[in-house]
Design an enzyme around this catalytic site. Sequence first.
Site, PDB file in Angstrom:
ATOM      1  N   ASP A 117      14.881  -0.395  -0.130  1.00  0.00           N
ATOM      2  CA  ASP A 117      15.872  -0.518   0.934  1.00  0.00           C
ATOM      3  C   ASP A 117      16.824  -1.668   0.651  1.00  0.00           C
ATOM      4  O   ASP A 117      17.947  -1.449   0.217  1.00  0.00           O
ATOM      5  CB  ASP A 117      15.204  -0.642   2.307  1.00  0.00           C
ATOM      6  CG  ASP A 117      13.971  -1.522   2.290  1.00  0.00           C
ATOM      7  OD1 ASP A 117      13.922  -2.483   1.499  1.00  0.00           O
ATOM      8  OD2 ASP A 117      13.062  -1.275   3.092  1.00  0.00           O
TER       9      ASP A 117
ATOM     10  N   LYS B  98       0.810  -1.189   0.000  1.00  0.00           N
ATOM     11  CA  LYS B  98       0.000   0.000   0.000  1.00  0.00           C
ATOM     12  C   LYS B  98       0.857   1.258   0.000  1.00  0.00           C
ATOM     13  O   LYS B  98       0.363   2.357  -0.196  1.00  0.00           O
ATOM     14  CB  LYS B  98      -0.892   0.035   1.244  1.00  0.00           C
ATOM     15  CG  LYS B  98      -1.742  -1.189   1.492  1.00  0.00           C
ATOM     16  CD  LYS B  98      -2.457  -1.063   2.851  1.00  0.00           C
ATOM     17  CE  LYS B  98      -3.185  -2.344   3.186  1.00  0.00           C
ATOM     18  NZ  LYS B  98      -3.718  -2.295   4.563  1.00  0.00           N
TER      19      LYS B  98
ATOM     20  N   LYS C  19      17.616   3.788  -0.395  1.00  0.00           N
ATOM     21  CA  LYS C  19      18.656   3.683   0.625  1.00  0.00           C
ATOM     22  C   LYS C  19      19.858   2.958   0.011  1.00  0.00           C
ATOM     23  O   LYS C  19      19.912   1.725   0.042  1.00  0.00           O
ATOM     24  CB  LYS C  19      18.131   2.930   1.852  1.00  0.00           C
ATOM     25  CG  LYS C  19      16.936   3.590   2.528  1.00  0.00           C
ATOM     26  CD  LYS C  19      16.486   2.769   3.725  1.00  0.00           C
ATOM     27  CE  LYS C  19      15.296   3.400   4.416  1.00  0.00           C
ATOM     28  NZ  LYS C  19      14.856   2.624   5.593  1.00  0.00           N
TER      29      LYS C  19
ATOM     30  N   PHE D 251      14.773   4.347   9.684  1.00  0.00           N
ATOM     31  CA  PHE D 251      13.435   3.811   9.464  1.00  0.00           C
ATOM     32  C   PHE D 251      12.479   4.985   9.330  1.00  0.00           C
ATOM     33  O   PHE D 251      12.315   5.766  10.268  1.00  0.00           O
ATOM     34  CB  PHE D 251      13.009   2.899  10.613  1.00  0.00           C
ATOM     35  CG  PHE D 251      11.756   2.136  10.307  1.00  0.00           C
ATOM     36  CD1 PHE D 251      11.795   1.006   9.512  1.00  0.00           C
ATOM     37  CD2 PHE D 251      10.530   2.568  10.779  1.00  0.00           C
ATOM     38  CE1 PHE D 251      10.636   0.310   9.208  1.00  0.00           C
ATOM     39  CE2 PHE D 251       9.366   1.885  10.480  1.00  0.00           C
ATOM     40  CZ  PHE D 251       9.425   0.748   9.693  1.00  0.00           C
TER      41      PHE D 251
END
Length: 202
Positions: free
Chosen positions: A126, A66, A154, A175
């Site tokens: 990530d 989502k 990242k 995070f």
Amino acid sequence: MHVTQSSSAITPGQTAELYPGDIKSVLLTAEQIQARIAELGEQIGNDYRELSATTGQDLLMITVLKGAVLFVTDLARAIPVPTQFEFMAVSSYGSSTSSSGVVRILKDLDRDIHGRDVLIVEDVVDSGLTLSWLSRNLTSRNPRSLRVCTLLRKPDAVHANVEIAYVGFDIPNDFVVGYGLDYDERYRDLSYIGTLDPRVYQ
């Protein structure tokens, strides 16, 4: 665009009051996000304008639910060529803050993408493992072209070899939540992107 550190501390007037004490700092303001999306939209439009005219087909934007829903919606409005949406839902096994790259499809595409120009739209890359799997899966369906756009990347955590054509921001390995990004289904409704206080997820 490279972001080296959190840009500001939370101030009382921001929507951080929705989650008191949970947001450590603001990494990207709503204004920074929207300005960068406008730039990405122009770049993508320039790249796909001729293709769209040649094929007579709209650019097909595929998003994994989502996290990237807010991003893909704003991005589509910033791209000056016709676009269409498709959505997938996948489950990536791993911890709540990292991916193992082992993926299970929960919701597949509703149409055939054979011969289409496809743009994968991601919220954040990530580890790159889920994106690597997704790229291989969609390539096997024989699109005319396949590129990737991500709002956040990242670089230090990318282990998979995935080419990303469009990157909004390179960010540190914090995070982050907000603007569609969540932790335990919370924080998606923030207009900015912030770093989450480690006490929330540790």
